[in-house]
Design a protein around this motif. Structure first.
Motif, PDB file in Angstrom:
ATOM      1  N   ASP A  16       0.831  -1.208   0.000  1.00 11.67           N
ATOM      2  CA  ASP A  16       0.000   0.000   0.000  1.00 11.67           C
ATOM      3  C   ASP A  16       0.866   1.260   0.000  1.00 11.67           C
ATOM      4  O   ASP A  16       0.559   2.235  -0.698  1.00 11.67           O
ATOM      5  N   ILE A  19       2.263   1.781  -3.532  1.00 13.94           N
ATOM      6  CA  ILE A  19       1.261   2.333  -4.449  1.00 13.94           C
ATOM      7  C   ILE A  19       1.020   3.814  -4.153  1.00 13.94           C
ATOM      8  O   ILE A  19       0.963   4.655  -5.069  1.00 13.94           O
ATOM      9  N   ASN A  23       1.878   6.975  -6.775  1.00 13.92           N
ATOM     10  CA  ASN A  23       0.867   7.923  -7.243  1.00 13.92           C
ATOM     11  C   ASN A  23       1.144   9.348  -6.765  1.00 13.92           C
ATOM     12  O   ASN A  23       0.960  10.312  -7.510  1.00 13.92           O
ATOM     13  N   THR A  41      -0.139  -6.089  -7.058  1.00 16.14           N
ATOM     14  CA  THR A  41      -1.346  -6.394  -7.838  1.00 16.14           C
ATOM     15  C   THR A  41      -2.509  -6.754  -6.934  1.00 16.14           C
ATOM     16  O   THR A  41      -3.656  -6.359  -7.196  1.00 16.14           O
ATOM     17  N   ARG A  43      -3.105  -5.600  -3.957  1.00 12.77           N
ATOM     18  CA  ARG A  43      -3.630  -4.380  -3.349  1.00 12.77           C
ATOM     19  C   ARG A  43      -4.289  -3.453  -4.383  1.00 12.77           C
ATOM     20  O   ARG A  43      -5.286  -2.811  -4.094  1.00 12.77           O
ATOM     21  N   LEU A  44      -3.745  -3.409  -5.606  1.00 13.01           N
ATOM     22  CA  LEU A  44      -4.394  -2.628  -6.661  1.00 13.01           C
ATOM     23  C   LEU A  44      -5.785  -3.173  -6.940  1.00 13.01           C
ATOM     24  O   LEU A  44      -6.747  -2.412  -7.120  1.00 13.01           O
ATOM     25  N   ASP A  45      -5.876  -4.495  -6.973  1.00 13.68           N
ATOM     26  CA  ASP A  45      -7.163  -5.148  -7.168  1.00 13.68           C
ATOM     27  C   ASP A  45      -8.137  -4.772  -6.062  1.00 13.68           C
ATOM     28  O   ASP A  45      -9.292  -4.406  -6.307  1.00 13.68           O
ATOM     29  N   ARG A  47      -8.092  -2.262  -4.011  1.00 11.69           N
ATOM     30  CA  ARG A  47      -8.373  -0.828  -3.942  1.00 11.69           C
ATOM     31  C   ARG A  47      -9.082  -0.303  -5.188  1.00 11.69           C
ATOM     32  O   ARG A  47      -9.569   0.836  -5.199  1.00 11.69           O
ATOM     33  N   GLU A  49      -7.682   0.488  -7.990  1.00 12.07           N
ATOM     34  CA  GLU A  49      -6.881   1.608  -8.467  1.00 12.07           C
ATOM     35  C   GLU A  49      -5.893   1.166  -9.538  1.00 12.07           C
ATOM     36  O   GLU A  49      -5.741  -0.023  -9.830  1.00 12.07           O
ATOM     37  N   SER A  50      -5.200   2.162 -10.097  1.00 12.59           N
ATOM     38  CA  SER A  50      -4.123   1.917 -11.036  1.00 12.59           C
ATOM     39  C   SER A  50      -2.988   2.891 -10.716  1.00 12.59           C
ATOM     40  O   SER A  50      -3.062   3.620  -9.716  1.00 12.59           O
ATOM     41  N   ILE A  51      -1.960   2.914 -11.548  1.00 10.57           N
ATOM     42  CA  ILE A  51      -0.850   3.861 -11.387  1.00 10.57           C
ATOM     43  C   ILE A  51      -0.645   4.507 -12.761  1.00 10.57           C
ATOM     44  O   ILE A  51       0.190   4.060 -13.558  1.00 10.57           O
ATOM     45  N   LEU A  75      -4.031  -4.932 -15.067  1.00 16.91           N
ATOM     46  CA  LEU A  75      -4.249  -3.780 -14.198  1.00 16.91           C
ATOM     47  C   LEU A  75      -3.469  -2.552 -14.657  1.00 16.91           C
ATOM     48  O   LEU A  75      -3.867  -1.417 -14.372  1.00 16.91           O
TER      49      LEU A  75
END
Length: 297
Positions: A16, A19, A23, A41, A43-45, A47, A49-51, A75
């Motif tokens: 986290d 990420i 950002n 991946t 945590r992106l999933d 949340r 979110e993306s970067i 992602l």
């Protein structure tokens, strides 16, 4: 620094925080190891979110499980992924899986092309690379063995110990692997990590990849533990997100791999041992799970 770029460091890796930092700082290029990418991946999933600023992501230092790199590419569709394989003795990179290789493999329905996502790509033009058996003889495509390399950037020499090159300038990397028919290199891990069960050499990486395909398994590592009859048997240490029984995971592996590769023991752990750069400490894991052997060693 030479190109005038900023270098942003995270003192200790945590997905986290990684990420958030990427950002907040508008990170464009980053480097990770497979275990880090797995957590990023996940945590992106979670949340959603993306970067968006991330243009390039390079990774290496271990075998990349197929489900992880597939999800990462989905992602981060605008990020160029690069997998680099190399050793200190080879002045770093000797094989590369580039951005186009990643996207072509992801888009393919051909499993032989899709599996290239788990490869280290093709050797650099300046490098010669072969796979050899225990006698030092070269083997053909899709046949596992030890990775040998030759080239101007290969030193293979250690201060006070002399050179490890043979008379023809080839360096044995002590890494296991194989080449497919198109010249893509698949690295299975250190030769010392191979599990020898009843005379059969078993790569822990393929079992770990099979385990990671189970929806409840977030991390997996396999080692060999002593066994009176077989010499060694497979022991799997897994980190799970849900309620799952050892038998279910054993059957899951059996669906894709032959019986000798099914873990004899499945140990559920809260976390796997890694060093500060995210590399699995397999030796420490062997010590922690030594009690599962039968004291025949």
């Amino acid at each position: 620094i030479y190109a005038g770029r900023r270098i942003v460091q995270l003192p200790h890796f945590e997905a986290d925080a990684w990420i958030d930092l990427a950002n907040e700082q508008g990170i464009t290029h980053a480097m990770v190891v497979p275990t880090m990418l797995a957590r990023i991946t996940e945590r992106l999933d979670a949340r959603g979110e993306s970067i968006p600023t991330l243009r390039a992501l390079s990774y290496g230092g271990g075998k990349m499980p197929l489900p992880i790199i597939e999800r990462a590419l989905e992602l981060l569709p605008d990020t160029a992924f690069v997998n680099a394989y190399g050793l200190t003795e080879t002045s770093s990179t000797i094989a590369l899986l580039g951005p186009d290789d990643h996207r072509i493999a992801l888009a393919s329905d051909d499993p032989m092309i899709r599996r290239r996502l788990t490869s280290a790509g093709k050797p650099l033009p300046s490098i010669e690379l072969t796979i050899r058996d225990e006698t030092g003889a070269e083997v053909g495509p899709d046949t596992p063995g030890e990775i040998w390399v030759r080239g101007e950037q290969v030193s293979g020499e250690y201060q006070g110990l002399g050179s490890s090159l043979n008379d023809e300038g080839w360096f044995p990397t002590h890494d296991g692997g194989w080449l497919d028919a198109d010249g893509y290199l698949f690295v299975t891990g250190r030769i010392d990590d191979v599990i020898i069960r009843g005379g059969e050499n078993i790569s822990p990486g393929e079992i770990e990849e099979a385990l990671l395909r189970h929806p409840s398994v977030s991390e997996a590592a396999c080692i060999g533990v002593p066994h009176a009859q077989w010499g060694e048997v497979v022991c799997a240490a897994v980190v799970c997100d849900g309620d799952v029984q050892p038998g279910e995971l054993q059957e899951h592996v059996r669906e894709t791999l032959r019986g000798s590769k099914v873990p004899e023991h499945v140990a559920f752990v809260e976390q796997l041992p890694y060093n500060d750069t995210g590399k699995l400490l397999r030796r420490k894991l062997r010590d922690e799970l030594a009690h599962l052997g039968d004291d025949s060693a």
